[in-house]
Design an enzyme around this catalytic site. Structure first.
Site, PDB file in Angstrom:
ATOM      1  N   CYS A   1      -0.571  -4.930  -2.988  1.00  0.00           N
ATOM      2  CA  CYS A   1       0.432  -3.879  -2.832  1.00  0.00           C
ATOM      3  C   CYS A   1       1.671  -4.149  -3.679  1.00  0.00           C
ATOM      4  O   CYS A   1       2.660  -3.421  -3.576  1.00  0.00           O
ATOM      5  CB  CYS A   1       0.823  -3.734  -1.349  1.00  0.00           C
ATOM      6  SG  CYS A   1       1.566  -5.211  -0.636  1.00  0.00           S
TER       7      CYS A   1
ATOM      8  N   GLU B   1      -0.542   0.377  -5.582  1.00  0.00           N
ATOM      9  CA  GLU B   1      -1.587  -0.512  -5.053  1.00  0.00           C
ATOM     10  C   GLU B   1      -2.588  -0.776  -6.162  1.00  0.00           C
ATOM     11  O   GLU B   1      -3.010   0.146  -6.857  1.00  0.00           O
ATOM     12  CB  GLU B   1      -2.269   0.155  -3.859  1.00  0.00           C
ATOM     13  CG  GLU B   1      -2.901  -0.792  -2.897  1.00  0.00           C
ATOM     14  CD  GLU B   1      -2.013  -1.098  -1.705  1.00  0.00           C
ATOM     15  OE1 GLU B   1      -2.467  -1.819  -0.813  1.00  0.00           O
ATOM     16  OE2 GLU B   1      -0.878  -0.612  -1.659  1.00  0.00           O
TER      17      GLU B   1
END
Length: 364
Positions: free
Chosen positions: A322, A356
Site C-alpha cells: 500500500c 496499491e
C-alpha cells in the site's frame, strides 16, 4: 481527502499521472509493464468516518483539510462512499439531531458497509453511555435498518452486531467474510476483488505450501488457499485473528491454519531461534511444511530488515504493497536475489497520491 479533490471527469488523467509516478519510482528494478486496475470513479468506498460538529442543537458531518486543520469543512454529501452509506448519512444526522440522548457529546461517526448490503454505524462519544442511550440506539437501528455500536472511553455497547457480512466473487466462487468494526478491511471492495483475482492468477503457477504474513481477516487467504497444499497464515491483531478463523470455517476451507504471531515472531520461528506454544496447534512443525511461496500484505512501513532477509530465502514472493516508497526500499534488497516477474497497480484510493502495488518476485 478534501471533497474538492473529487473530480470524476478528470479521473482517467489523474490515474495515468499517478501510474507514471509509481512506474518511474520502481523503474530501477526492471519490472514488466504493469497491469493497471482502475476504480469506479464514484461510490467506491465501503468505509467512511466523520467528525461531528455541534452548533447549538444542530449537527454537521465535517472533515478537515490537512493544510488548514483548525477549520472544519461541513460535508453535505460524500459521493465516493458506497450507495448504502450515502443513503443513510442524512437520515442518521436528522435522527441524531432530534434525539438529545444520542446527540449529547457525540464526537465521531463511522460507517462500514459491504457489497452484500450490510451496514454498521459506530457512534463515538466523549461521555459514558447508559441504558437510556442503548434504548434510543435500538430505536435508531430499527429505523435505519442497520447495526449500531456505541463507544466511549473503556466502553462498547453493541446494538445488533459489531460486524458486517461481505460476499466477494473471486474467479468463479463466492467467498464469505465477517468484517468487524474498527478492524482493518480493504476500503474499496471493487478493487479488492481485482487484487484477489490478480493474486490468484500469480499463485496459479506456484507449488507446495504458502506462508502468509499480515493475513488480517483472511482476505487473501481464502481465495489463495485453492492454489496450495497447505497455507499457514499469521496475524498479530486479536480481532483480525478471530475474524480470520471464523471466515476460514464459514467457507469450509480445510487446508488453512491461522496462527497469532507477529512478523518478527514468524522470523524467529523460521530460524528456530525459540519455540512458540501458539505453533503447537499446527498439524506438523513449521519447518516441515514445503514453504516455497511467501505472501505479504504489510502495513505502510513495509517489511523490516529481518523479514526481508527471510523473504529472500523463498523461491517466490507475492507482495501486495500500500506504499510504493516502502516497496521500493524492500525491492532494493529483494532484487539482489529475485526478479520482478509480474507487476500490477490497483487504484484503491482515487483522487489521492496513494497507489496499491502488486509484484510477483521469483528467484533468479
Amino acid at each position: 481527502m478534501p471533497l474538492p479533490a473529487v473530480r470524476p471527469e478528470q479521473y482517467g488523467a489523474l490515474l495515468n499521472a499517478k501510474c507514471a509516478r509509481v512506474k518511474d519510482l520502481l523503474e530501477a528494478y526492471s519490472p514488466p509493464t504493469p497491469e493497471v486496475f482502475a476504480s469506479e470513479a464514484l461510490a467506491f468506498r465501503m468505509r467512511a468516518e466523520f467528525r461531528m460538529w455541534h452548533r447549538g442543537d444542530g449537527l454537521d458531518y465535517v472533515m478537515f483539510d490537512p493544510d488548514d486543520p483548525r477549520n472544519p469543512i461541513p460535508v453535505e454529501s460524500f459521493p465516493i462512499a458506497c450507495t448504502p452509506i450515502q443513503q443513510k448519512m442524512s437520515p442518521l444526522r436528522d435522527r441524531l439531531t432530534k434525539t438529545k440522548i444520542l446527540r449529547n457529546k457525540l464526537f465521531q461517526v463511522e460507517f462500514l458497509s459491504s457489497l452484500a448490503g450490510d451496514t454498521l454505524i459506530t457512534l463515538i462519544y466523549h461521555r459514558p453511555l447508559g441504558s437510556e442511550w442503548e434504548n434510543e440506539a435500538r430505536t435508531l437501528a430499527a429505523q435505519l435498518g442497520v447495526a449500531i455500536v456505541g463507544r466511549s472511553r473503556k466502553q462498547k455497547i453493541v446494538v445488533g452486531k459489531d460486524f458486517v457480512e461481505e460476499i466477494l466473487p473471486v474467479t468463479g466462487r463466492n467467498f464469505f467474510y465477517r468484517q468487524y468494526e474498527q478492524s482493518f478491511t480493504q476500503p474499496n471492495a471493487g478493487i479488492n476483488i481485482k487484487m484477489l483475482e490478480w493474486a490468484c492468477e500469480q499463485a496459479s503457477i506456484c507449488s507446495g505450501d504458502l506462508l502468509e504474513l499480515y493475513c488480517g481477516n483472511a482476505n487473501f487467504t481464502l481465495p489463495l488457499s485453492r492454489h496450495f497444499e497447505y497455507v499457514v497464515a499469521t496475524e498479530v491483531a486479536k480481532t483480525s485473528v478471530r475474524a480470520a478463523r471464523e471466515n476460514v470455517a464459514a467457507n469450509e476451507i480445510e487446508n488453512v491454519e491461522i496462527v497469532r504471531l507477529s512478523a518478527e515472531e514468524v522470523v524467529q520461528a523460521l530460524r528456530q531461534e525459540r519455540p512458540f506454544r501458539r505453533l503447537a496447534a499446527l498439524p506438523k512443525p513449521l519447518h516441515e511444511y514445503e514453504l516455497n511461496t511467501l505472501f505479504v500484505d504489510p502495513p505502510r512501513a513495509g517489511l523490516d530488515d529481518k523479514t526481508v532477509a527471510i523473504a529472500a530465502g523463498f523461491n517466490t514472493v507475492l507482495y501486495i504493497s500500500c506504499n510504493p516508497m516502502s516497496l521500493q526500499a524492500n525491492l532494493e534488497t529483494l532484487c539482489a536475489t529475485h526478479n520482478v516477474a509480474s507487476f500490477a497497480l490497483f487504484d484503491q484510493f482515487p483522487y489521492t497520491d496513494h497507489m496499491e502495488c502488486g509484484v510477483l518476485l521469483q528467484r533468479k
